[in-house]
Write an enzyme that holds these catalytic residues in place. Structure first.
Site, PDB file in Angstrom:
ATOM      1  N   GLU A  68      10.151  -4.495  35.533  1.00 39.74           N
ATOM      2  CA  GLU A  68      11.909  -4.355  36.024  1.00 39.74           C
ATOM      3  C   GLU A  68      12.534  -5.537  37.199  1.00 39.74           C
ATOM      4  O   GLU A  68      11.944  -5.813  38.303  1.00 39.74           O
ATOM      5  CB  GLU A  68      12.320  -3.368  35.986  1.00 39.74           C
ATOM      6  CG  GLU A  68      11.795  -2.490  35.180  1.00 39.74           C
ATOM      7  CD  GLU A  68      13.824  -2.326  34.119  1.00 39.74           C
ATOM      8  OE1 GLU A  68      13.210  -3.357  33.659  1.00 39.74           O
ATOM      9  OE2 GLU A  68      13.180  -1.245  32.906  1.00 39.74           O
ATOM     10  N   ASP A 111       1.385  -3.956  28.983  1.00 41.64           N
ATOM     11  CA  ASP A 111       2.025  -2.247  29.197  1.00 41.64           C
ATOM     12  C   ASP A 111       2.427  -1.382  28.005  1.00 41.64           C
ATOM     13  O   ASP A 111       1.685  -1.879  27.115  1.00 41.64           O
ATOM     14  CB  ASP A 111       3.374  -2.555  29.586  1.00 41.64           C
ATOM     15  CG  ASP A 111       3.850  -3.080  28.701  1.00 41.64           C
ATOM     16  OD1 ASP A 111       3.683  -3.807  27.650  1.00 41.64           O
ATOM     17  OD2 ASP A 111       4.855  -4.481  28.889  1.00 41.64           O
ATOM     18  N   HIS A 120      12.910  -9.166  33.148  1.00 42.56           N
ATOM     19  CA  HIS A 120      11.540  -8.850  33.246  1.00 42.56           C
ATOM     20  C   HIS A 120      10.674  -9.245  32.331  1.00 42.56           C
ATOM     21  O   HIS A 120      10.511  -9.944  31.297  1.00 42.56           O
ATOM     22  CB  HIS A 120      11.791  -6.791  33.342  1.00 42.56           C
ATOM     23  CG  HIS A 120      12.047  -6.434  31.415  1.00 42.56           C
ATOM     24  ND1 HIS A 120      13.109  -5.788  30.918  1.00 42.56           N
ATOM     25  CD2 HIS A 120      10.757  -5.985  30.729  1.00 42.56           C
ATOM     26  CE1 HIS A 120      12.392  -5.082  29.730  1.00 42.56           C
ATOM     27  NE2 HIS A 120      11.653  -5.756  29.641  1.00 42.56           N
ATOM     28  N   ASN A 169      17.148  -8.856  30.900  1.00 42.77           N
ATOM     29  CA  ASN A 169      17.244  -8.463  32.494  1.00 42.77           C
ATOM     30  C   ASN A 169      15.857  -9.408  32.837  1.00 42.77           C
ATOM     31  O   ASN A 169      16.417  -9.546  34.818  1.00 42.77           O
ATOM     32  CB  ASN A 169      16.978  -7.069  33.036  1.00 42.77           C
ATOM     33  CG  ASN A 169      16.012  -6.507  32.792  1.00 42.77           C
ATOM     34  OD1 ASN A 169      14.965  -6.887  32.336  1.00 42.77           O
ATOM     35  ND2 ASN A 169      16.487  -5.713  33.397  1.00 42.77           N
TER      36      ASN A 169
HETATM   37  C1  GLP Z   1      10.123  -4.818  26.249  1.00 49.18           C
HETATM   38  C2  GLP Z   1       8.301  -5.089  26.408  1.00 49.18           C
HETATM   39  C3  GLP Z   1       8.209  -6.295  27.124  1.00 49.18           C
HETATM   40  C4  GLP Z   1       9.439  -7.100  26.477  1.00 49.18           C
HETATM   41  C5  GLP Z   1      10.876  -7.125  26.280  1.00 49.18           C
HETATM   42  C6  GLP Z   1      11.597  -8.050  25.107  1.00 49.18           C
HETATM   43  O1  GLP Z   1      10.010  -3.976  26.986  1.00 49.18           O
HETATM   44  N1  GLP Z   1       8.166  -4.085  27.722  1.00 49.18           N
HETATM   45  O2  GLP Z   1       6.625  -6.914  26.981  1.00 49.18           O
HETATM   46  O3  GLP Z   1       8.845  -8.365  26.607  1.00 49.18           O
HETATM   47  O4  GLP Z   1      10.912  -5.849  25.586  1.00 49.18           O
HETATM   48  O5  GLP Z   1      11.262  -7.413  24.607  1.00 49.18           O
HETATM   49  P1  GLP Z   1      11.784  -8.368  23.131  1.00 49.18           P
HETATM   50  O6  GLP Z   1      10.509  -9.024  21.954  1.00 49.18           O
HETATM   51  O7  GLP Z   1      11.965  -6.950  21.701  1.00 49.18           O
HETATM   52  O8  GLP Z   1      12.818  -8.805  23.115  1.00 49.18           O
END
Ligand code: GLP
Length: 254
Positions: free
Chosen positions: A143, A67, A138, A136
């Site tokens: 989402e 993404d 995702h 959440n």
């Molecule tokens: C963002 C990214 C996800 C990732 C998530 C969790 O929203 N788009 O790909 O898994 O954050 O992030 P973190 O690993 O910092 O908790």
């Protein structure tokens, strides 16, 4: 789906790195799906070490990132382009021509998304996809409520996700409202998946994904239907699980 619980973040990261390295040694032109966020940083650190000390070779690897924020240029220090180059690509011998990250500045986002999907197919499909998980539930920027069959497209970020990611921005209002993300269906097409989670803040999301009902309200729960997915978590993220799980992937059959 194989769930692996490790004692610490470092052990979780190293376990994932062992799988990536194994697949890469078996197939030097691996198509690797990559994720951003703080979770995979330990994995990337270990892959960099393996590259430097053990000669792990990335020259033939093709990468696809999950993404990117819409409206943020690649040189912005919060763009996922910047993140990937800073935290992985510039430290390994990946060929920049084989790196793919969604273009958040694309003029025609829909056309870009169509191209991204086609490009993945033209490269033979993703062999191994790395995933984090949002608190959440995702995955990438799919989402809660995202269609479980969705493909690469533009998505509106929820307030929770924008708040979670605000810590990286100077001003919380700077957190983009939209992102381009591979769809849940795109992710599920990967031949193998490694989903990583650490910290107590991910315990509910991991419980819902691994042991909860498969539902669009927790997009990560779709991983239960994947034939060859590893869910590797640290102790803290595993506290809400009731099942008994493995502590290693080696010699385990799905
Ligand atoms: C963002 C990214 C996800 C990732 C998530 C969790 O929203 N788009 O790909 O898994 O954050 O992030 P973190 O690993 O910092 O908790």
């Amino acid at each position: 789906m194989l769930v692996i619980v490790k004692d610490s973040y470092d052990l979780m990261s190293n376990e994932a790195a062992k799988i990536v390295a194994d697949r890469l040694r078996k197939k030097p032109n691996l198509v690797l799906g990559l994720a951003t966020g703080s979770t995979p940083l330990g994995l990337y650190k270990e892959l960099i070490r393996m590259h430097r000390e053990e000669g792990l070779d990335f020259t033939k690897v093709t990468t696809f990132n999950l993404d990117e924020y819409v409206g943020i240029p690649p040189e912005h220090d919060q763009s996922y382009h910047y993140f990937m180059w800073e935290n992985l690509f510039k430290h390994i011998n990946v060929d920049p021509r084989y790196v793919h990250i969604p273009m958040g500045m694309a003029k025609d986002v829909d056309l870009f998304c169509e191209w991204y999907e086609k490009r993945i197919v033209d490269c033979g499909g993703i062999d191994l996809q790395i995933l984090g998980i949002g608190a959440n539930g995702h995955i990438a920027f799919n989402e809660p409520g995202s269609s479980l069959g969705s493909r690469t497209r533009i998505k509106t970020l929820t307030g929770t996700t924008r708040m979670d990611n605000a810590r990286f921005f100077k001003n919380p209002n700077e957190v983009p409202k939209y992102a381009i993300t591979m769809g849940v269906g795109t992710i599920m097409d990967a031949k193998e998946i490694i989903m990583l989670a650490n910290k107590a803040s991910k315990a509910d999301a991991i419980k819902a994904s691994v042991e909860g009902p498969i539902t669009a309200m927790c997009p990560a729960s779709i991983i239960q239907l994947h034939q060859t997915a590893f869910v590797i978590v640290d102790k803290e993220a595993s506290t809400k699980l009731i099942g008994l799980y493995n502590d290693s992937w080696e010699s385990k059959v799905f």
